[in-house]
Write an enzyme that holds these catalytic residues in place. Structure first.
Site, PDB file in Angstrom:
ATOM      1  N   LYS A  22     -80.114 -67.858-165.807  1.00 57.95           N
ATOM      2  CA  LYS A  22     -79.278 -68.474-166.857  1.00 57.95           C
ATOM      3  C   LYS A  22     -77.891 -68.787-166.291  1.00 57.95           C
ATOM      4  CE  LYS A  22     -77.064 -65.715-169.894  1.00 57.95           C
ATOM      5  NZ  LYS A  22     -75.618 -65.916-169.986  1.00 57.95           N
ATOM      6  N   ASN A  23     -77.318 -67.816-165.563  1.00 55.74           N
ATOM      7  CA  ASN A  23     -75.924 -67.962-165.123  1.00 55.74           C
ATOM      8  C   ASN A  23     -75.775 -68.854-163.906  1.00 55.74           C
ATOM      9  OD1 ASN A  23     -75.294 -66.411-167.258  1.00 55.74           O
ATOM     10  ND2 ASN A  23     -74.912 -64.534-166.095  1.00 55.74           N
ATOM     11  N   CYS A 116     -65.752 -62.874-177.571  1.00 58.67           N
ATOM     12  CA  CYS A 116     -67.162 -62.643-177.895  1.00 58.67           C
ATOM     13  C   CYS A 116     -67.311 -61.125-178.013  1.00 58.67           C
ATOM     14  CB  CYS A 116     -68.069 -63.207-176.812  1.00 58.67           C
ATOM     15  SG  CYS A 116     -68.089 -62.201-175.339  1.00 58.67           S
ATOM     16  N   ARG A 121     -62.222 -62.250-173.609  1.00 54.50           N
ATOM     17  CA  ARG A 121     -62.709 -63.291-172.683  1.00 54.50           C
ATOM     18  C   ARG A 121     -61.600 -64.321-172.402  1.00 54.50           C
ATOM     19  NH1 ARG A 121     -68.329 -62.940-172.396  1.00 54.50           N
ATOM     20  NH2 ARG A 121     -68.183 -64.025-170.422  1.00 54.50           N
ATOM     21  N   ASP A 306     -73.699 -56.951-165.912  1.00 53.82           N
ATOM     22  CA  ASP A 306     -74.766 -57.387-166.832  1.00 53.82           C
ATOM     23  C   ASP A 306     -75.955 -56.432-166.808  1.00 53.82           C
ATOM     24  OD1 ASP A 306     -74.299 -60.959-166.267  1.00 53.82           O
ATOM     25  OD2 ASP A 306     -73.183 -59.475-167.416  1.00 53.82           O
ATOM     26  N   ARG A 398     -80.807 -65.800-175.961  1.00 54.16           N
ATOM     27  CA  ARG A 398     -79.862 -66.530-175.102  1.00 54.16           C
ATOM     28  C   ARG A 398     -80.203 -66.344-173.624  1.00 54.16           C
ATOM     29  NH1 ARG A 398     -74.349 -64.556-175.465  1.00 54.16           N
ATOM     30  NH2 ARG A 398     -74.166 -66.093-173.809  1.00 54.16           N
TER      31      ARG A 398
HETATM   32  C1  EPZ Z   1     -69.926 -64.593-165.983  1.00 55.77           C
HETATM   33  O1  EPZ Z   1     -69.025 -64.585-167.074  1.00 55.77           O
HETATM   34  C2  EPZ Z   1     -71.307 -64.412-166.589  1.00 55.77           C
HETATM   35  N1  EPZ Z   1     -71.591 -65.513-167.498  1.00 55.77           N
HETATM   36  C3  EPZ Z   1     -71.350 -63.080-167.345  1.00 55.77           C
HETATM   37  O2  EPZ Z   1     -72.687 -62.906-167.820  1.00 55.77           O
HETATM   38  C4  EPZ Z   1     -71.040 -61.952-166.372  1.00 55.77           C
HETATM   39  O3  EPZ Z   1     -71.008 -60.724-167.083  1.00 55.77           O
HETATM   40  C5  EPZ Z   1     -69.673 -62.206-165.709  1.00 55.77           C
HETATM   41  O4  EPZ Z   1     -69.671 -63.507-165.085  1.00 55.77           O
HETATM   42  C6  EPZ Z   1     -69.337 -61.168-164.662  1.00 55.77           C
HETATM   43  O5  EPZ Z   1     -70.324 -61.148-163.694  1.00 55.77           O
HETATM   44  C7  EPZ Z   1     -71.993 -66.698-166.978  1.00 55.77           C
HETATM   45  O6  EPZ Z   1     -72.104 -66.855-165.775  1.00 55.77           O
HETATM   46  C8  EPZ Z   1     -72.328 -67.774-167.963  1.00 55.77           C
HETATM   47  P1  EPZ Z   1     -65.626 -63.534-165.288  1.00 55.77           P
HETATM   48  P2  EPZ Z   1     -67.474 -65.009-166.841  1.00 55.77           P
HETATM   49  O7  EPZ Z   1     -64.771 -64.722-165.439  1.00 55.77           O
HETATM   50  O8  EPZ Z   1     -67.398 -66.108-165.883  1.00 55.77           O
HETATM   51  C9  EPZ Z   1     -61.647 -61.528-166.844  1.00 55.77           C
HETATM   52  C10 EPZ Z   1     -74.345 -62.481-169.391  1.00 55.77           C
HETATM   53  O9  EPZ Z   1     -74.648 -61.458-170.015  1.00 55.77           O
HETATM   54  N2  EPZ Z   1     -61.087 -62.879-166.823  1.00 55.77           N
HETATM   55  O10 EPZ Z   1     -66.081 -63.110-163.934  1.00 55.77           O
HETATM   56  O11 EPZ Z   1     -66.839 -65.188-168.166  1.00 55.77           O
HETATM   57  C11 EPZ Z   1     -62.644 -61.360-167.990  1.00 55.77           C
HETATM   58  O12 EPZ Z   1     -61.965 -61.028-169.190  1.00 55.77           O
HETATM   59  C12 EPZ Z   1     -72.895 -62.882-169.240  1.00 55.77           C
HETATM   60  O13 EPZ Z   1     -75.177 -63.229-168.805  1.00 55.77           O
HETATM   61  C13 EPZ Z   1     -59.725 -63.065-167.028  1.00 55.77           C
HETATM   62  O14 EPZ Z   1     -58.978 -62.120-167.224  1.00 55.77           O
HETATM   63  O15 EPZ Z   1     -66.920 -63.666-166.185  1.00 55.77           O
HETATM   64  C14 EPZ Z   1     -63.511 -60.235-167.521  1.00 55.77           C
HETATM   65  O16 EPZ Z   1     -62.874 -59.010-167.813  1.00 55.77           O
HETATM   66  C15 EPZ Z   1     -71.966 -61.932-169.960  1.00 55.77           C
HETATM   67  N3  EPZ Z   1     -59.223 -64.321-167.033  1.00 55.77           N
HETATM   68  C16 EPZ Z   1     -63.544 -60.419-165.998  1.00 55.77           C
HETATM   69  O17 EPZ Z   1     -62.435 -61.287-165.676  1.00 55.77           O
HETATM   70  C17 EPZ Z   1     -60.005 -65.423-166.809  1.00 55.77           C
HETATM   71  O18 EPZ Z   1     -59.478 -66.562-166.806  1.00 55.77           O
HETATM   72  C18 EPZ Z   1     -64.814 -61.060-165.480  1.00 55.77           C
HETATM   73  O19 EPZ Z   1     -64.904 -62.317-166.057  1.00 55.77           O
HETATM   74  C19 EPZ Z   1     -61.386 -65.229-166.601  1.00 55.77           C
HETATM   75  C20 EPZ Z   1     -61.909 -63.943-166.610  1.00 55.77           C
END
Ligand code: EPZ
Length: 417
Positions: A22-23, A116, A121, A306, A398
């Site tokens: 998915k990701n 979410c 997020r 995850d 999802r």
């Molecule tokens: C991706 O989300 C995945 N989703 C998530 O999977 C996964 O948990 C996550 O990466 C971490 O591996 C998709 O790929 C669609 P991040 P993403 O940006 O990109 C903080 C699932 O269950 N952050 O690496 O949103 C954020 O708050 C989903 O399949 C900022 O502070 O994750 C979090 O604490 C859930 N500022 C951390 O970084 C930003 O601008 C990781 O977020 C962006 C993120």
């Protein structure tokens, strides 16, 4: 609302083919917007998040054909640059369309993706990176109004956190930006490599994907291409956790064993034997799982956040106390309350969860709180005696293709009402 009824404490057996990631599929669909020709994606999972991404592409004017795991996207008819609020709210990861829309249209209007179940997020890393590449972003009334008065240009971007989504947005925008972009502290997840492979197949010049420093030489334009999506490592981890929780010898097929390396030590410490044979991995659990001293979620190649919830469910019936530390999201323990209803013994202190293993869980009505939290309830329900009734299946749909079909083929007693 439909529910999943699981009559647990049954041994599973057999082999399950793992669907496409998915990701990986979501950023690939976004990236196709930057292409100058048709993109043929193979092994795409049939999931509601993929449906949402398809609706976004159609809204923008792309033509999208889907049959089974094949998705053909023709971005040449793209004529809009906005994602409406309802679609942004349906899937907060729609923010990864921002770089692609700006790269193709020179402007974009998106509503704030909002939080979410996992917490606020934020998208600050996405926005600050794109601003450094020449995007002027005005944030007002929950809307992001983006224009690129002088076109996208390369930049050196140092991410405060190796954000997966921010790395993806930067990569997609950088491939057709003027000049060179260097991403320091880039995310290293396999999905980043898959996106880079796709873009390079289209003629982009990305080097270092999968490492902390990624370099992109901007090119004038890129073509379309044909690409097979990598397997979903989190779905694989979920089925392995179900096998461990039910003491079942199972095989997951069509996996990339290397992508599962971050979770293998946890399974081995719990007493499971994992055998790899090509793109298959067999798990042989002990009669009773042993506790795992500590599970700390980290950016790849650390233990994936995850997989935290499904693995916690498995360790609820281990012998001894396991400690989890969730370092990625600030509220990713919403599944704990539901696991307690099944007889688990868990205490949460901030980012730490202390799991005291019990002999046996017992079935009860529970509600999925988010995608992976729902997966944890399925794993726990399969191990629990009696019937577990799981609501909130929209979360599960999802991220898990044909979940009940796969479980039934493994011998589970599962029905969707
Ligand atoms: C991706 O989300 C995945 N989703 C998530 O999977 C996964 O948990 C996550 O990466 C971490 O591996 C998709 O790929 C669609 P991040 P993403 O940006 O990109 C903080 C699932 O269950 N952050 O690496 O949103 C954020 O708050 C989903 O399949 C900022 O502070 O994750 C979090 O604490 C859930 N500022 C951390 O970084 C930003 O601008 C990781 O977020 C962006 C993120």
């Amino acid at each position: 609302m439909s529910k999943l009824l699981i009559r647990g404490a049954r041994e599973l057996r057999g082999e399950v083919r793992i669907h496409g990631a998915k990701n990986s599929t979501l950023p690939l669909m976004a990236a196709s917007l930057v292409c100058g020709g048709k993109c043929y994606l193979h092994n795409c999972p049939s999931l509601s998040d993929v449906d949402t991404s398809e609706r976004i592409l159609r809204h923008l004017g792309c033509s999208v054909q889907r049959s089974g795991g094949e998705i053909v996207i023709d971005p040449l008819s793209t004529e809009r640059c906005d994602i409406p609020d309802d679609l942004m709210r349906e899937m907060r990861s729609s923010i990864i369309f921002l770089g692609a829309i700006v790269a193709r249209m020179g402007k974009a209007v998106l509503s704030y993706p909002g939080g979410c179940e996992l917490g606020p997020r934020p998208i600050d890393l996405h926005l600050s990176a794109l601003r450094r590449m020449g995007v002027v972003i005005r944030e007002d009334h929950g809307q992001l109004n983006c224009v690129v008065p002088d076109g996208l240009h390369g930049a050196v971007i140092s991410l405060a956190f190796p954000s997966v989504g921010a790395t993806e947005n930067i990569l997609i925008a950088a491939v057709v930006a003027r000049g060179t972009t260097v991403i320091n502290n880039a995310a290293r997840e396999p999905e980043i490599c898959d996106l880079a492979d796709f873009l390079n197949s289209c003629g982009a010049k990305i080097s270092g994907a999968g490492e902390s420093t990624v370099t992109v030489e901007g090119v004038a334009s890129i073509s379309g291409c044909e690409h097979r999506v990598i397997p979903d490592r989190i779905a694989a981890a979920t089925y392995l956790a179900a096998a461990a929780a039910t003491g079942s010898a199972l095989t997951v097929a069509d996996v990339v064993p290397r992508h599962l390396e971050p979770i293998i030590p946890v399974f081995e410490e719990s007493g499971c034997i994992l055998r790899t044979d090509g793109d298959k991995m067999q798990i042989l659990p002990p009669s009773r799982l042993r506790r795992v001293k500590s599970v700390r979620t980290m950016p790849y190649p650390g233990f994936p956040t995850d997989a935290q919830a499904p693995i916690m469910a498995m360790l609820c019936v281990a012998d001894g106390t396991s400690i989890f530390v969730e370092n990625i999201f600030e509220s990713r323990y919403k599944h704990v309350g539901e696991l307690l209803r099944l007889g688990a013994n868990i205490k949460v202190e901030g980012r730490v969860a202390i799991v005291d293993g019990v002999e046996q869980l017992s079935g009860a009505p529970v509600e999925a709180t988010d995608l992976r939290g729902g997966a944890a309830l399925v794993v726990a329900g399969l191990a629990a005696s009696g019937v577990t009734e799981i609501g909130g299946l929209n979360h599960l749909d999802r991220g898990y293709e044909n979940l009940e079909g796969n479980l039934i083929s493994l011998g589970a007693d599962v029905t969707r009402t």
